[in-house]
Each structure stands twice: as C-alpha cells, then as structure tokens.
Scaffold this motif. Structure first.
Motif, PDB file in Angstrom:
ATOM      1  N   ILE A 176       0.996  -1.372  -0.137  1.00 21.94           N
ATOM      2  CA  ILE A 176       0.260  -0.020  -0.066  1.00 21.94           C
ATOM      3  C   ILE A 176       0.875   1.260  -0.476  1.00 21.94           C
ATOM      4  O   ILE A 176       0.413   2.728  -0.242  1.00 21.94           O
ATOM      5  CB  ILE A 176      -0.810   0.176   1.128  1.00 21.94           C
ATOM      6  CG1 ILE A 176       0.075  -0.397   2.749  1.00 21.94           C
ATOM      7  CG2 ILE A 176      -1.732  -1.203   0.695  1.00 21.94           C
ATOM      8  CD1 ILE A 176       0.308   0.941   3.084  1.00 21.94           C
ATOM      9  N   CYS A 177       2.558   1.306  -0.375  1.00 23.29           N
ATOM     10  CA  CYS A 177       3.201   2.389  -0.058  1.00 23.29           C
ATOM     11  C   CYS A 177       4.039   3.474  -1.202  1.00 23.29           C
ATOM     12  O   CYS A 177       5.161   3.042  -1.406  1.00 23.29           O
ATOM     13  CB  CYS A 177       4.194   1.596   1.155  1.00 23.29           C
ATOM     14  SG  CYS A 177       5.219   0.583  -0.003  1.00 23.29           S
ATOM     15  N   PHE A 178       2.185   3.459  -2.321  1.00 21.57           N
ATOM     16  CA  PHE A 178       2.481   3.699  -3.442  1.00 21.57           C
ATOM     17  C   PHE A 178       2.061   4.966  -2.857  1.00 21.57           C
ATOM     18  O   PHE A 178       0.984   5.404  -2.988  1.00 21.57           O
ATOM     19  CB  PHE A 178       1.941   3.119  -4.486  1.00 21.57           C
ATOM     20  CG  PHE A 178       2.644   2.187  -4.356  1.00 21.57           C
ATOM     21  CD1 PHE A 178       3.686   1.874  -6.066  1.00 21.57           C
ATOM     22  CD2 PHE A 178       2.803   0.839  -4.049  1.00 21.57           C
ATOM     23  CE1 PHE A 178       3.861   0.881  -6.563  1.00 21.57           C
ATOM     24  CE2 PHE A 178       3.401  -0.763  -4.385  1.00 21.57           C
ATOM     25  CZ  PHE A 178       4.075  -0.386  -5.652  1.00 21.57           C
ATOM     26  N   GLU A 193       1.734  -1.054 -15.959  1.00 22.19           N
ATOM     27  CA  GLU A 193       0.239  -0.561 -16.056  1.00 22.19           C
ATOM     28  C   GLU A 193      -0.246  -1.602 -14.506  1.00 22.19           C
ATOM     29  O   GLU A 193      -1.285  -0.806 -14.013  1.00 22.19           O
ATOM     30  CB  GLU A 193       0.185  -1.973 -17.448  1.00 22.19           C
ATOM     31  CG  GLU A 193       0.117  -1.169 -18.614  1.00 22.19           C
ATOM     32  CD  GLU A 193       0.328  -2.692 -19.513  1.00 22.19           C
ATOM     33  OE1 GLU A 193      -0.795  -3.841 -19.050  1.00 22.19           O
ATOM     34  OE2 GLU A 193       0.523  -2.389 -20.740  1.00 22.19           O
ATOM     35  N   ASP A 194       0.424  -2.301 -13.838  1.00 18.15           N
ATOM     36  CA  ASP A 194      -0.280  -3.147 -12.939  1.00 18.15           C
ATOM     37  C   ASP A 194      -0.227  -1.707 -11.293  1.00 18.15           C
ATOM     38  O   ASP A 194      -1.109  -1.156 -10.761  1.00 18.15           O
ATOM     39  CB  ASP A 194       0.758  -3.645 -12.139  1.00 18.15           C
ATOM     40  CG  ASP A 194       1.113  -5.109 -12.955  1.00 18.15           C
ATOM     41  OD1 ASP A 194      -0.562  -4.848 -14.008  1.00 18.15           O
ATOM     42  OD2 ASP A 194       1.179  -5.966 -12.967  1.00 18.15           O
ATOM     43  N   ILE A 195       1.090  -0.963 -11.670  1.00 13.73           N
ATOM     44  CA  ILE A 195       1.142   0.346 -10.421  1.00 13.73           C
ATOM     45  C   ILE A 195       0.306   1.074 -11.563  1.00 13.73           C
ATOM     46  O   ILE A 195       0.055   1.591 -10.537  1.00 13.73           O
ATOM     47  CB  ILE A 195       2.362   0.475 -11.277  1.00 13.73           C
ATOM     48  CG1 ILE A 195       3.790   0.148 -10.777  1.00 13.73           C
ATOM     49  CG2 ILE A 195       2.491   2.006 -10.086  1.00 13.73           C
ATOM     50  CD1 ILE A 195       5.225   0.423 -10.984  1.00 13.73           C
ATOM     51  N   GLN A 199      -2.497   1.010  -8.236  1.00 12.48           N
ATOM     52  CA  GLN A 199      -2.218   1.673  -7.260  1.00 12.48           C
ATOM     53  C   GLN A 199      -2.221   3.164  -7.722  1.00 12.48           C
ATOM     54  O   GLN A 199      -1.881   4.206  -6.976  1.00 12.48           O
ATOM     55  CB  GLN A 199      -0.804   1.514  -6.714  1.00 12.48           C
ATOM     56  CG  GLN A 199      -0.427   0.504  -6.641  1.00 12.48           C
ATOM     57  CD  GLN A 199      -0.740   0.168  -5.539  1.00 12.48           C
ATOM     58  OE1 GLN A 199      -1.207   0.820  -4.819  1.00 12.48           O
ATOM     59  NE2 GLN A 199      -0.513  -0.835  -4.581  1.00 12.48           N
ATOM     60  N   HIS A 200      -3.434   3.766  -8.575  1.00 10.65           N
ATOM     61  CA  HIS A 200      -4.056   4.506  -8.911  1.00 10.65           C
ATOM     62  C   HIS A 200      -2.822   5.696  -9.248  1.00 10.65           C
ATOM     63  O   HIS A 200      -2.560   6.767  -9.162  1.00 10.65           O
ATOM     64  CB  HIS A 200      -4.576   5.066  -7.826  1.00 10.65           C
ATOM     65  CG  HIS A 200      -6.150   4.130  -7.852  1.00 10.65           C
ATOM     66  ND1 HIS A 200      -6.712   4.204  -8.265  1.00 10.65           N
ATOM     67  CD2 HIS A 200      -5.473   3.569  -6.414  1.00 10.65           C
ATOM     68  CE1 HIS A 200      -7.515   3.437  -8.369  1.00 10.65           C
ATOM     69  NE2 HIS A 200      -6.789   2.970  -6.986  1.00 10.65           N
ATOM     70  N   ILE A 201      -1.069   5.369  -9.551  1.00  8.62           N
ATOM     71  CA  ILE A 201       0.200   6.179  -9.930  1.00  8.62           C
ATOM     72  C   ILE A 201      -0.506   6.785 -11.253  1.00  8.62           C
ATOM     73  O   ILE A 201      -0.050   6.249 -11.946  1.00  8.62           O
ATOM     74  CB  ILE A 201       1.091   5.608  -9.923  1.00  8.62           C
ATOM     75  CG1 ILE A 201       1.250   5.026  -8.047  1.00  8.62           C
ATOM     76  CG2 ILE A 201       2.188   6.267  -9.621  1.00  8.62           C
ATOM     77  CD1 ILE A 201       1.357   6.388  -7.091  1.00  8.62           C
ATOM     78  N   PRO A 202      -0.178   8.095 -11.538  1.00  9.21           N
ATOM     79  CA  PRO A 202      -0.034   8.934 -12.742  1.00  9.21           C
ATOM     80  C   PRO A 202       1.214   8.201 -13.623  1.00  9.21           C
ATOM     81  O   PRO A 202       1.746   7.626 -13.555  1.00  9.21           O
ATOM     82  CB  PRO A 202       0.065  10.353 -12.895  1.00  9.21           C
ATOM     83  CG  PRO A 202      -0.323  10.373 -10.816  1.00  9.21           C
ATOM     84  CD  PRO A 202       0.302   9.332 -10.389  1.00  9.21           C
ATOM     85  N   ALA A 203       0.297   7.278 -14.995  1.00 11.58           N
ATOM     86  CA  ALA A 203       1.614   7.111 -16.178  1.00 11.58           C
ATOM     87  C   ALA A 203       2.455   7.710 -16.202  1.00 11.58           C
ATOM     88  O   ALA A 203       3.688   7.408 -16.408  1.00 11.58           O
ATOM     89  CB  ALA A 203       0.687   7.167 -16.961  1.00 11.58           C
ATOM     90  N   THR A 204       2.448   9.205 -15.444  1.00 18.18           N
ATOM     91  CA  THR A 204       3.867  10.311 -16.072  1.00 18.18           C
ATOM     92  C   THR A 204       4.688  10.007 -15.391  1.00 18.18           C
ATOM     93  O   THR A 204       6.006  10.300 -14.916  1.00 18.18           O
ATOM     94  CB  THR A 204       3.189  11.646 -16.835  1.00 18.18           C
ATOM     95  OG1 THR A 204       2.321  12.022 -15.218  1.00 18.18           O
ATOM     96  CG2 THR A 204       2.740  11.741 -17.179  1.00 18.18           C
ATOM     97  N   ASN A 205       4.479   9.386 -13.710  1.00 21.31           N
ATOM     98  CA  ASN A 205       5.039   8.962 -12.298  1.00 21.31           C
ATOM     99  C   ASN A 205       5.807   7.566 -12.593  1.00 21.31           C
ATOM    100  O   ASN A 205       6.905   7.444 -12.125  1.00 21.31           O
ATOM    101  CB  ASN A 205       4.856   8.999 -11.235  1.00 21.31           C
ATOM    102  CG  ASN A 205       4.291  10.444 -11.154  1.00 21.31           C
ATOM    103  OD1 ASN A 205       4.522  11.589 -11.810  1.00 21.31           O
ATOM    104  ND2 ASN A 205       4.087  11.314  -9.705  1.00 21.31           N
ATOM    105  N   VAL A 206       5.365   7.269 -13.499  1.00 18.68           N
ATOM    106  CA  VAL A 206       6.241   5.245 -13.990  1.00 18.68           C
ATOM    107  C   VAL A 206       7.154   5.460 -15.172  1.00 18.68           C
ATOM    108  O   VAL A 206       6.726   5.160 -16.104  1.00 18.68           O
ATOM    109  CB  VAL A 206       5.190   4.328 -14.102  1.00 18.68           C
ATOM    110  CG1 VAL A 206       5.654   3.500 -13.689  1.00 18.68           C
ATOM    111  CG2 VAL A 206       3.651   4.508 -12.673  1.00 18.68           C
ATOM    112  N   LYS A 207       8.950   4.518 -15.111  1.00 20.59           N
ATOM    113  CA  LYS A 207       9.191   4.157 -15.911  1.00 20.59           C
ATOM    114  C   LYS A 207      10.057   3.116 -16.228  1.00 20.59           C
ATOM    115  O   LYS A 207       9.961   2.517 -14.939  1.00 20.59           O
ATOM    116  CB  LYS A 207      10.289   5.513 -15.654  1.00 20.59           C
ATOM    117  CG  LYS A 207      11.305   5.171 -17.061  1.00 20.59           C
ATOM    118  CD  LYS A 207      12.556   5.846 -16.442  1.00 20.59           C
ATOM    119  CE  LYS A 207      13.852   6.187 -17.378  1.00 20.59           C
ATOM    120  NZ  LYS A 207      15.405   6.891 -17.337  1.00 20.59           N
TER     121      LYS A 207
END
Length: 424
Positions: A176-178, A193-195, A199-207
């Motif tokens: 839950i630590c996202f 895609e899982d993140i 976890q509701h993380i914006p796509a721009t924040n994931v690489k």
C-alpha cells in the motif's frame, strides 16, 4: 552527485547491494536504514560506503491516531486478494497465539471498513522528528516496501527528489506504500500497467528501467559455458515458493506427490528440491529427504538470509540443465523462462480455495497475469496432467512461455541497470 539509498531486507537483496556498489563507482552513495536493521546492514555494507540511521519516527498522540486510522481505513490496491493474502501471512508470522488472534481480528475489520485514507493522506498527516542526517544528498532511491513511512513523509514534504524502485513483480499488487507524489521505476511495461491500474499512480510518474534481479541472468549468460554441471544425471527442478509454515507443509506434500508421479512415469529422472530461502525452519522439508528419487538442493544458505553471488549463478546453471522447472508461485518460475528449460506452475494439491490457502497462494495476481494467463498449458492441474507433461517434456508448446516472457523483459547488466535507475 550523492545518492541516498533507503534500504530494507539488505541481507536478502544481493542485487540491491550490487547496484549500490555499481553506483558508488561514479557517485557518492549513502545507505539509510532503520536502527533495528543496523547490524545486518553493516554486516553487508559495501566497502567505503557511509551508513546513516533513520531517525524520523515521532511518538505523539497525533501520530498514534493516524497510524491506527490508517491500519483500519487505508486504501488498498485493487488486487484485494493479494493484499489480504500478504496481511494474513504477516499476521501468522508470530509464535504468540494471542498476538496472532489479535492480528486476524484487525484484518477482518479492515475487510469490512471503508477504504478512505490514501497513503498520501497518511504521509501528509504524519509528524516527523527531522533528525535524520540528509546533508549533501542530491537524490533518494527507495525500495518497496518503503523502509520508513516517516522518512518518506519528510522527503516528499520537503520536496527532495525521490525515486522508488518497485523491487518485485508482485509489489504493486500487495503493498500500500505508493504515493502519487513520488516517481516510480519498475521491471517492464505490464508491471508499469499494474502500478497505474492497481495503485492509482499517474502514468507520467512511472518509468520502465528493468529488473535488478535479472542482472544475474546477464552474468550467467556470460559465464555459462565455463560453469561445471552440478548434477551429472537427468532431473527436474522444483523451487520452493512458500514461507508460511502451514502452507509449506502442503507444498511439501505436493512435492512428494510429484516425486511419486516421477517414479512411475519417468524413473530416469530425479527430483531436485530447492527450499524457499526465506523460510526460517527448513525442518519442514524433512519428509522429502527420505525419498529415493529426491535430492535436496540446500547448500546455499549462510548465517542470515543472504546468498552468495556464486550460488545465484549456480542456481541458473541448475535450472538451465534441468529437463523442466516446477514451482507454486516464485520469481524463479519467471527466471527459468530466460533459459531453454520449460517452466511450469503447479496448480493442484489444495483442499480449500478460501483464506490463507495453497490455492490462494498459487493464484496470486502476478502468477495469474504474468504466467498462467500467458501460457495456460504450463499450469499443471492434477497428478494425471503432470504425468502427461512428464512424458512429453520436449513438446515445443511448453516453451512458448519462455518466448513470451523474454519478449517482455530487457535483461541488463548491473552497470546498465544502475545507470538507467539514476537517469532522469
């Protein structure tokens, strides 16, 4: 540039230590960890690196309120099954019956209560001490699960550059630590895609940067022709996946059934069993040792949870020379796909499909999505199905999973991974 690595499980994560050592060749590296993990960190600290203790936790009524509120009302990943399986695992990991019962009660309340507090809301409300020495550090790299919520709260509030490496393929579906305020790096596009989805993380924040663990695959490929064969006879390899005492007993029973099936259908093959390294009591594997066609591969354990790099390369050699690799849900099942050895997940042997069960463990989100759904033919549904597979291991359909997995991941050296980890 000075990089601060906020670590946990430092003894178990050989690849993290290798990445930090690689980074330290070109940058200053500082290790930050909790005081209770000081000894294990210092025992494995790469030469010449600085260690700083995290001192952010503040004991106040305000913090106690938010900690308890977050325990009960926290927003959980959309993969509820995986989250609660992990919670049950943590709850059962105590020898005190009273504490275990209390933990189970809390989990039942969490199941029923509304999920209204996000991790960001929790972090924003934590009061921290501001006593950790952060001087001179230009960038912070954390690893899931987050080592210290209070430190992350400070880093985000004070707008330090924070990058979180999603350490494993199952972390987005069970932790839950996202935080939406941090940047994340991960193994491949499906895990990205899982993140985003879980976890509701914006796509721009994931690489996508690759998997540090798979750098050992790169090293194995470079030396595989020089490694001696450990077992000079034909065999299949079974990798232990479970660290929960009650479920390990069931896993051992399945391994016994595999050995019996093997003796009937392929008496020319032996079964090599590798215990799960994080399982603390290996005595549970004792029933396997008396079987005539079973050999225990258990010589890699050291004084703690660490494994020598040489043993990791030896692990790949054993997988690569096996006629097949079998497991019940472990990263080794994914790693096996980078060899020519077919990888199978065992999907039988359970009595119940509810709660903390063998079925629940096998059908975790990452196993279904990243293995079983990719190649349903490699999921062994029964002893009869196992016998059919053992008689036809050369069938190319069983290696389609290898091709699909290899197409999804880029295997990088430790040097290349380390460079990409720190890249903007």
């Amino acid at each position: 540039m000075k990089i601060g690595f906020v670590v946990s499980f430092f003894d178990f994560r050989n690849d993290v230590r290798r990445v930090i050592a690689e980074v330290s060749k070109h940058h200053e590296a500082v290790i930050l960890g909790r005081s209770e993990q000081r000894d294990e960190i210092l025992r494995h600290l790469p030469e010449g690196l600085e260690f700083r203790v995290i001192r952010e936790r503040k004991n106040s009524l305000w913090n106690r309120f938010w900690i308890k509120a977050f325990i009960l009302f926290k927003r959980i990943p959309k993969s509820r099954h995986n989250f609660f399986l992990m919670e049950l695992f943590k709850a059962s990991h105590t020898s005190d019956p009273a504490i275990r019962k209390k933990n189970y009660v809390i989990i039942e309340w969490v199941r029923r209560l509304p999920k209204i507090i996000s991790y960001d809301t929790y972090l924003k409300n934590l009061e921290y001490q501001k006593d950790t020495d952060l001087s001179g550090i230009d960038q912070f790299v954390c690893f899931t699960a987050i080592a210290d919520d209070f430190l992350l709260a400070r880093l985000l509030h004070e707008k330090y550059p924070v990058k979180v490496y999603v350490y494993s393929w199952d972390h987005a579906c069970k932790h839950i630590c996202f935080s939406e305020r941090a940047r994340y790096v991960c193994w491949n596009e499906p895990i990205k895609e899982d993140i985003i989805h879980l976890q509701h993380i914006p796509a721009t924040n994931v690489k996508v940067v690759g998997a540090s663990q798979f750098a050992y695959i790169d090293e194995y490929r470079k030396v595989q022709s020089q490694l001696p064969r450990t077992y000079p006879f034909p065999y299949v390899y079974f990798g232990g996946a479970i660290g929960i005492d009650d479920l390990v007993k069931e896993e051992v029973n399945v391994a016994i059934s595999m050995a019996n099936t093997l003796a009937k259908t392929r008496p020319d093959l032996r079964l090599i069993v590798r215990p799960y390294p994080v399982q603390l009591t290996w005595e549970v594997y004792q029933p396997l040792r008396s079987l005539p066609n079973v050999i225990m591969d258990d010589g890699y354990r050291t004084v703690d949870l660490s494994v020598k790099d040489g043993h990791i390369l030896e692990k790949f050699e054993k997988i690569a020379n096996a006629e097949a690799f079998f497991h019940m849900g472990t990263t080794m099942g994914l790693e096996a796909c980078f060899t020519n050895t077919p990888s199978f997940i065992i999907d039988y042997g359970y009595q119940s499909k509810e709660g903390l069960s063998l079925y629940s463990f096998i059908h975790q989100y990452q196993n279904d999505r990243h293995l079983i759904d990719l190649a349903p033919q490699n999921a062994v549904r029964s002893e009869t199905h196992l016998a059919e597979i053992l008689k036809d291991l050369a069938n190319p359909t069983y290696r389609l999973l290898n091709e699909k997995v290899q197409a999804q991941y880029e295997v990088k050296s430790f040097q290349k991974f380390s460079e990409d980890l720190l890249a903007p």
